[in-house]
Motif scaffolding. Sequence first.
Motif, PDB file in Angstrom:
ATOM      1  N   HIS A  82      38.917  48.669  36.081  1.00  0.00           N
ATOM      2  CA  HIS A  82      38.946  49.229  37.437  1.00  0.00           C
ATOM      3  C   HIS A  82      38.210  48.342  38.448  1.00  0.00           C
ATOM      4  O   HIS A  82      38.190  48.661  39.646  1.00  0.00           O
ATOM      5  N   ALA A  83      37.631  47.247  37.995  1.00  0.00           N
ATOM      6  CA  ALA A  83      36.873  46.352  38.885  1.00  0.00           C
ATOM      7  C   ALA A  83      37.797  45.751  39.943  1.00  0.00           C
ATOM      8  O   ALA A  83      38.960  45.435  39.668  1.00  0.00           O
ATOM      9  N   PRO A  84      37.299  45.582  41.157  1.00  0.00           N
ATOM     10  CA  PRO A  84      38.114  44.989  42.226  1.00  0.00           C
ATOM     11  C   PRO A  84      38.344  43.494  42.001  1.00  0.00           C
ATOM     12  O   PRO A  84      37.563  42.829  41.322  1.00  0.00           O
ATOM     13  N   VAL A  85      39.417  43.011  42.596  1.00  0.00           N
ATOM     14  CA  VAL A  85      39.775  41.598  42.528  1.00  0.00           C
ATOM     15  C   VAL A  85      39.994  41.116  43.953  1.00  0.00           C
ATOM     16  O   VAL A  85      40.603  41.809  44.763  1.00  0.00           O
ATOM     17  N   LYS A  86      39.478  39.918  44.241  1.00  0.00           N
ATOM     18  CA  LYS A  86      39.685  39.360  45.582  1.00  0.00           C
ATOM     19  C   LYS A  86      40.159  37.912  45.477  1.00  0.00           C
ATOM     20  O   LYS A  86      40.078  37.300  44.411  1.00  0.00           O
ATOM     21  N   GLY A 104      49.260  37.135  45.031  1.00  0.00           N
ATOM     22  CA  GLY A 104      49.615  38.533  45.235  1.00  0.00           C
ATOM     23  C   GLY A 104      48.406  39.303  45.706  1.00  0.00           C
ATOM     24  O   GLY A 104      47.299  38.775  45.786  1.00  0.00           O
ATOM     25  N   ASP A 105      48.625  40.561  45.994  1.00  0.00           N
ATOM     26  CA  ASP A 105      47.552  41.440  46.456  1.00  0.00           C
ATOM     27  C   ASP A 105      47.299  42.483  45.373  1.00  0.00           C
ATOM     28  O   ASP A 105      48.116  43.378  45.169  1.00  0.00           O
ATOM     29  N   PHE A 106      46.184  42.357  44.670  1.00  0.00           N
ATOM     30  CA  PHE A 106      45.858  43.232  43.551  1.00  0.00           C
ATOM     31  C   PHE A 106      44.534  43.916  43.843  1.00  0.00           C
ATOM     32  O   PHE A 106      43.522  43.265  44.043  1.00  0.00           O
ATOM     33  N   ALA A 107      44.534  45.237  43.846  1.00  0.00           N
ATOM     34  CA  ALA A 107      43.327  45.998  44.175  1.00  0.00           C
ATOM     35  C   ALA A 107      42.303  45.968  43.053  1.00  0.00           C
ATOM     36  O   ALA A 107      41.110  46.095  43.303  1.00  0.00           O
ATOM     37  N   SER A 108      42.779  45.796  41.809  1.00  0.00           N
ATOM     38  CA  SER A 108      41.867  45.867  40.666  1.00  0.00           C
ATOM     39  C   SER A 108      42.366  44.966  39.547  1.00  0.00           C
ATOM     40  O   SER A 108      43.508  44.480  39.572  1.00  0.00           O
ATOM     41  N   VAL A 109      41.510  44.786  38.554  1.00  0.00           N
ATOM     42  CA  VAL A 109      41.898  44.036  37.366  1.00  0.00           C
ATOM     43  C   VAL A 109      43.092  44.720  36.705  1.00  0.00           C
ATOM     44  O   VAL A 109      44.038  44.064  36.268  1.00  0.00           O
ATOM     45  N   ASP A 110      43.082  46.052  36.657  1.00  0.00           N
ATOM     46  CA  ASP A 110      44.182  46.771  36.027  1.00  0.00           C
ATOM     47  C   ASP A 110      45.485  46.599  36.801  1.00  0.00           C
ATOM     48  O   ASP A 110      46.552  46.503  36.198  1.00  0.00           O
ATOM     49  N   ALA A 111      45.432  46.551  38.112  1.00  0.00           N
ATOM     50  CA  ALA A 111      46.645  46.310  38.903  1.00  0.00           C
ATOM     51  C   ALA A 111      47.223  44.935  38.576  1.00  0.00           C
ATOM     52  O   ALA A 111      48.447  44.781  38.451  1.00  0.00           O
ATOM     53  N   LEU A 112      46.364  43.953  38.415  1.00  0.00           N
ATOM     54  CA  LEU A 112      46.794  42.616  38.018  1.00  0.00           C
ATOM     55  C   LEU A 112      47.405  42.659  36.619  1.00  0.00           C
ATOM     56  O   LEU A 112      48.482  42.110  36.377  1.00  0.00           O
TER      57      LEU A 112
END
Length: 82
Positions: free
Chosen positions: A64-68, A24-32
Motif C-alpha cells: 500500500h506504500a505510495p509511489v512517485k 505511468g501514474d501509480f498511486a501505490s506499489v500494489d497499483a504498479l
Amino acid sequence: MTIKVVFFARVREQLGQDTLELSGDFASVDALRQHLVARGEPWSRALGSQTLLAAVNHDIVSLHAPVKAGDEVAFFPPVTGG
C-alpha cells in the motif's frame, strides 16, 4: 511518471529480466504490481502473490506504500532462512 522496477530471485527468473523502466501514474506499489500482473503470463504468475515483498528506494514497504516519479520499486519473494 517514470519508475525503475527491479526484480529479484524467483521473480527475476520467472520474468527473464532484472529491471524495467515504466511510465505511468501509480498511486501505490500494489497499483504498479496490478498493472504488471495485467500483462498476463508470465507476469501474473511472478507477481500475482499477495505474499510478494516490495521495497521502494531500498526500504521494505507494504504493497500500500505510495509511489512517485523517480522511485525504484523492487519485487522479491518472501525470504526464508534455515
